[in-house]
Design an enzyme around this catalytic site. Structure first.
Site, PDB file in Angstrom:
ATOM      1  N   ARG A  22       0.813  -1.226   0.000  1.00 46.25           N
ATOM      2  CA  ARG A  22       0.000   0.000   0.000  1.00 46.25           C
ATOM      3  C   ARG A  22       0.835   1.260   0.000  1.00 46.25           C
ATOM      4  NH1 ARG A  22      -2.732  -0.694   5.467  1.00 46.25           N
ATOM      5  NH2 ARG A  22      -0.614  -1.407   5.835  1.00 46.25           N
ATOM      6  N   GLU A  27       8.088   7.002  10.963  1.00 46.95           N
ATOM      7  CA  GLU A  27       8.107   7.837  12.164  1.00 46.95           C
ATOM      8  C   GLU A  27       9.209   8.877  11.959  1.00 46.95           C
ATOM      9  OE1 GLU A  27       9.632   7.100  16.571  1.00 46.95           O
ATOM     10  OE2 GLU A  27       7.857   5.897  16.101  1.00 46.95           O
ATOM     11  N   ARG A  52      17.707  28.511   0.238  1.00 49.15           N
ATOM     12  CA  ARG A  52      17.187  29.270   1.379  1.00 49.15           C
ATOM     13  C   ARG A  52      18.261  29.313   2.463  1.00 49.15           C
ATOM     14  NH1 ARG A  52      11.478  29.699   0.865  1.00 49.15           N
ATOM     15  NH2 ARG A  52      10.625  28.240  -0.648  1.00 49.15           N
ATOM     16  N   HIS A  55      19.964  31.065   7.745  1.00 50.87           N
ATOM     17  CA  HIS A  55      19.132  31.807   8.688  1.00 50.87           C
ATOM     18  C   HIS A  55      19.430  31.441  10.135  1.00 50.87           C
ATOM     19  CE1 HIS A  55      16.145  31.546   5.141  1.00 50.87           C
ATOM     20  NE2 HIS A  55      16.848  32.656   5.040  1.00 50.87           N
ATOM     21  N   LYS A  64      16.423  22.986  15.617  1.00 53.45           N
ATOM     22  CA  LYS A  64      15.540  22.553  14.530  1.00 53.45           C
ATOM     23  C   LYS A  64      15.766  21.079  14.223  1.00 53.45           C
ATOM     24  CE  LYS A  64      15.520  27.032  12.199  1.00 53.45           C
ATOM     25  NZ  LYS A  64      15.925  27.758  10.996  1.00 53.45           N
ATOM     26  N   HIS A 111      21.109  27.996   9.493  1.00 52.16           N
ATOM     27  CA  HIS A 111      20.657  26.867   8.686  1.00 52.16           C
ATOM     28  C   HIS A 111      20.230  27.328   7.303  1.00 52.16           C
ATOM     29  CE1 HIS A 111      17.381  24.139   7.244  1.00 52.16           C
ATOM     30  NE2 HIS A 111      18.385  23.289   7.403  1.00 52.16           N
ATOM     31  N   TYR A 124      10.013  21.326   9.517  1.00 55.31           N
ATOM     32  CA  TYR A 124      10.898  21.824  10.563  1.00 55.31           C
ATOM     33  C   TYR A 124      10.151  21.722  11.884  1.00 55.31           C
ATOM     34  CZ  TYR A 124      12.679  24.720   6.641  1.00 55.31           C
ATOM     35  OH  TYR A 124      13.156  25.184   5.452  1.00 55.31           O
ATOM     36  N   GLU A 135      15.405  37.699  13.355  1.00 52.04           N
ATOM     37  CA  GLU A 135      15.982  36.944  12.243  1.00 52.04           C
ATOM     38  C   GLU A 135      17.083  37.714  11.525  1.00 52.04           C
ATOM     39  OE1 GLU A 135      12.133  34.364  10.771  1.00 52.04           O
ATOM     40  OE2 GLU A 135      12.618  36.206   9.710  1.00 52.04           O
ATOM     41  N   LYS A 159      15.205  38.807   0.096  1.00 48.54           N
ATOM     42  CA  LYS A 159      15.605  38.889   1.507  1.00 48.54           C
ATOM     43  C   LYS A 159      16.970  38.235   1.715  1.00 48.54           C
ATOM     44  CE  LYS A 159      14.227  37.262   6.068  1.00 48.54           C
ATOM     45  NZ  LYS A 159      13.346  36.373   6.792  1.00 48.54           N
ATOM     46  N   ASP A 160      17.151  37.024   1.180  1.00 48.98           N
ATOM     47  CA  ASP A 160      18.414  36.312   1.367  1.00 48.98           C
ATOM     48  C   ASP A 160      19.565  36.944   0.589  1.00 48.98           C
ATOM     49  OD1 ASP A 160      17.321  34.589   3.179  1.00 48.98           O
ATOM     50  OD2 ASP A 160      17.204  32.872   1.830  1.00 48.98           O
TER      51      ASP A 160
END
Length: 175
Positions: A22, A27, A52, A55, A64, A111, A124, A135, A159-160
């Site tokens: 299926r 986990e 990305r 940060h 995280k 990260h 995350y 930030e 932004k980055d």
């Protein structure tokens, strides 16, 4: 299974897939197993070649736990903990749906990642809530960090593109 790294408190978790005809059941995280609480969970979606980061939240840094539920990313963690033996060093890893690896990044690391597949969904689990005013970002292509990104022309947010150099970060963090 938990795999330690040379970075204090940063570790890789190899998750188990329970497959049958299926599909599968996986986990992703067991707070009991890794002894961390995650009150804040978010998800991002990135198309191929999106980059990305890097940060970090200065005043209220988050730990995280990163899991890729679809796709594949080149994940980067930069140790910014002043008293750490690995301060200024980078840890990189491929995280993907297929390799079943997740990564726990302790508070005090910047990260970032770049997406390698057509569609990339990343979850995350964070040890603290996001504080937008706290930030900051460090340039992904900073010469002092010398990160070997696997893509040549990343797509980076406005932004980055305004992130600061590692040298500038060190100057401001000493003030």
């Amino acid at each position: 299974m938990i795999v330690k790294t040379k970075f204090k408190d940063l570790f890789v978790v190899i998750n188990k897939n329970h497959k049958d005809k299926r599909g599968y059941f996986k986990e992703l995280i067991s707070e009991k197993k890794i002894n961390k609480n995650f009150p804040f969970t978010v998800m991002s979606y990135s198309k191929k070649n999106i980059l990305r980061g890097l940060h970090i939240q200065k005043k209220n840094p988050q730990g995280k736990y990163i899991s890729v539920i679809k796709g594949k990313v080149f994940d980067v963690s930069l140790d910014l903990r002043k008293k750490s033996k690995t301060f200024g060093k980078v840890f990189t890893i491929i995280l993907s749906e297929k390799n079943n690896k997740s990564l726990f990044i302790p508070a005090g690391f910047a990260h970032g990642f770049c997406s390698l597949d057509k569609e990339n969904y990343i979850v995350y689990n964070c040890t603290k809530y996001r504080n937008r005013k706290s930030e900051i970002g460090i340039n992904y292509n900073d010469e002092d960090l010398n990160i070997k990104w696997p893509i040549k022309r990343p797509i980076v947010s406005l932004k980055d593109k305004k992130n600061i150099s590692f040298k500038k970060y060190k100057q401001h963090s000493n003030e």
